[in-house]
Design an enzyme around this catalytic site. Structure first.
Site, PDB file in Angstrom:
ATOM      1  N   GLU A 170     -29.076 -19.613 -13.882  1.00 54.06           N
ATOM      2  CA  GLU A 170     -29.858 -20.143 -15.003  1.00 54.06           C
ATOM      3  C   GLU A 170     -30.941 -19.157 -15.440  1.00 54.06           C
ATOM      4  OE1 GLU A 170     -29.185 -22.591 -16.843  1.00 54.06           O
ATOM      5  OE2 GLU A 170     -27.561 -23.403 -15.631  1.00 54.06           O
ATOM      6  N   LEU A 189     -29.732  -5.789 -17.502  1.00 57.98           N
ATOM      7  CA  LEU A 189     -29.723  -7.168 -18.008  1.00 57.98           C
ATOM      8  C   LEU A 189     -30.924  -7.436 -18.927  1.00 57.98           C
ATOM      9  CD1 LEU A 189     -27.827  -9.569 -17.637  1.00 57.98           C
ATOM     10  CD2 LEU A 189     -29.157 -10.259 -15.665  1.00 57.98           C
ATOM     11  N   TYR A 221     -36.843 -26.169 -18.590  1.00 57.92           N
ATOM     12  CA  TYR A 221     -35.390 -26.017 -18.646  1.00 57.92           C
ATOM     13  C   TYR A 221     -34.808 -25.676 -17.270  1.00 57.92           C
ATOM     14  CZ  TYR A 221     -30.860 -24.032 -19.155  1.00 57.92           C
ATOM     15  OH  TYR A 221     -29.533 -23.774 -18.959  1.00 57.92           O
ATOM     16  N   ASP A 278     -31.470 -26.540 -23.838  1.00 57.19           N
ATOM     17  CA  ASP A 278     -31.474 -25.134 -24.236  1.00 57.19           C
ATOM     18  C   ASP A 278     -31.067 -25.071 -25.707  1.00 57.19           C
ATOM     19  OD1 ASP A 278     -28.792 -25.670 -24.237  1.00 57.19           O
ATOM     20  OD2 ASP A 278     -28.220 -23.983 -22.959  1.00 57.19           O
TER      21      ASP A 278
END
Ligand code: SF4
Length: 362
Positions: free
Chosen positions: A41, A84, A124, A142
């Site tokens: 996540e 990333l 979230y 999201d």
């Protein structure tokens, strides 16, 4: 706004039946390990699924448990994360892993309130860990879920701002079937990612089409409403390339976006400034040494959030002084093969790949 209980039951059963047949096979869907779900996540924030999959596998291979992550040096964590982007996610994950080990004996909390006390864990991520790993009926909202909810309930207004932002969380919570929160939350995100896409939602194949108010009113594609995205700002940056015996000089950032990452000394080019002069200034600021600039030897373009960056490499011959870290945490002379294994931001990695050590590098 709260959906009628019968609506919620109908919505949930349609969505879950669809999800169980049509969900994509993603590696984090085969585990209920809260640590693995937390990693996935965190990576999925601001990053596409296809990009995340190899990083997720590599990260869990390098740090298979929260204890392994907590025990690792930050540089090793950043090196596995490198490429990333949004490195504060990796730094926060690392810090949070240490807190989990120190305060909770390595057990990741199942309570969203406690989870949110960890660095980098917002509503979230806390909701995702609590529901996907522990089965708690906590909502997750999201970008995909925002879109589905705005369309199903034909909600107008900016979904990222109150009061509508709050309303979406309330709706998401009210729709969760208590016994199936994990699959339900995954299904909502899956629907938004695969059928209820930003442009051209595939309504004929949607399991909740008969319940969708936005579709019924013919406004689904126009939802959700948002403020216009900020304009893209062009930026020019010059980086200093200094060689010594086939090794290039890199500094470890101690501020800004790339804290802890190895970079070429660089700075933004001011209006009317020559890139070679900017690169000389950057080198002096980062290392205290000066030299003669030999001109631009490579350039790349990349985009970071709302900035379109043109990054130019300028080779500089230094006058023999020993560099020392000033506007950075450390300096190292690195062979290109060593750079492979260090945390280096992607734009600098790309630039380094374009510049070979010159013959007889000093
Ligand atoms: S019917 Fe269309 S707009 Fe409504 S939720 Fe399904 S895909 Fe989205």
């Amino acid at each position: 706004m709260r959906p009628h209980p019968e609506f919620a039951i109908e919505f949930g059963s349609r969505l879950l039946a669809w999800y169980r047949h049509h969900r994509r096979e993603l590696p984090w869907r085969h585990t209920d390990d809260p640590y693995a779900i937390w990693v996935s996540e965190t990576m999925l924030q601001q990053t596409q699924v296809a990009t995340v999959v190899p990083y997720y596998r590599r990260f869990l291979a390098a740090f298979p448990t929260v204890h392994a992550l907590a025990a690792a040096p930050e540089e090793a964590v950043l090196a596995v994360w490198a490429g990333l982007g949004y490195y504060s996610r990796a730094r926060n994950l690392h810090r949070a892993a240490r807190i989990v080990c120190e305060r909770f004996g390595g057990r990741i909390p199942d309570d969203p309130v406690r989870l949110r006390e960890l660095p980098g864990v917002g509503r979230y991520t806390a909701g995702a860990i609590a529901s996907l790993a522990y089965g708690r009926p906590t909502p997750v909202v999201d970008g995909n879920v925002e879109r589905v909810l705005a369309r199903v309930f034909a909600l107008r207004g900016d979904v990222r701002r109150p009061p509508l932002a709050r309303e979406l969380w309330d709706l998401a919570e009210a729709l969760i079937p208590p016994a199936a929160s994990r699959d339900f939350n995954s299904a909502m995100m899956e629907l938004g990612a695969t059928l209820c896409t930003p442009r051209s939602p595939d309504c004929p194949r949607c399991p909740v089409v008969s319940l969708c108010q936005g579709r019924a009113e013919g406004i689904a594609e126009a939802l959700p409403e948002r403020r216009a995205a900020p304009a893209i700002t062009p930026i020019e940056v010059a980086a200093a390339v200094v060689w010594r015996e086939e090794r290039v000089l890199l500094g470890r950032g101690d501020r800004g976006r790339w804290v802890g990452l190895w970079q070429l000394p660089h700075r933004e080019i001011q209006a009317g400034e020559d890139p070679a002069e900017t690169a000389r200034r950057a080198l002096a600021e980062w290392t205290g040494v000066t030299g003669d600039a030999a001109g631009v030897i490579a350039e790349i373009r990349h985009t970071i959030t709302r900035f379109r960056v043109r990054l130019r490499a300028v080779r500089i011959r230094v006058d023999g002084d020993e560099p020392r870290p000033l506007a950075c945490a450390a300096l190292r002379w690195l062979h290109p093969s060593e750079v492979e294994h260090l945390p280096v931001p992607t734009p600098h990695r790309r630039l380094l790949a374009r510049i070979a050590a010159p013959e007889g590098a000093e």
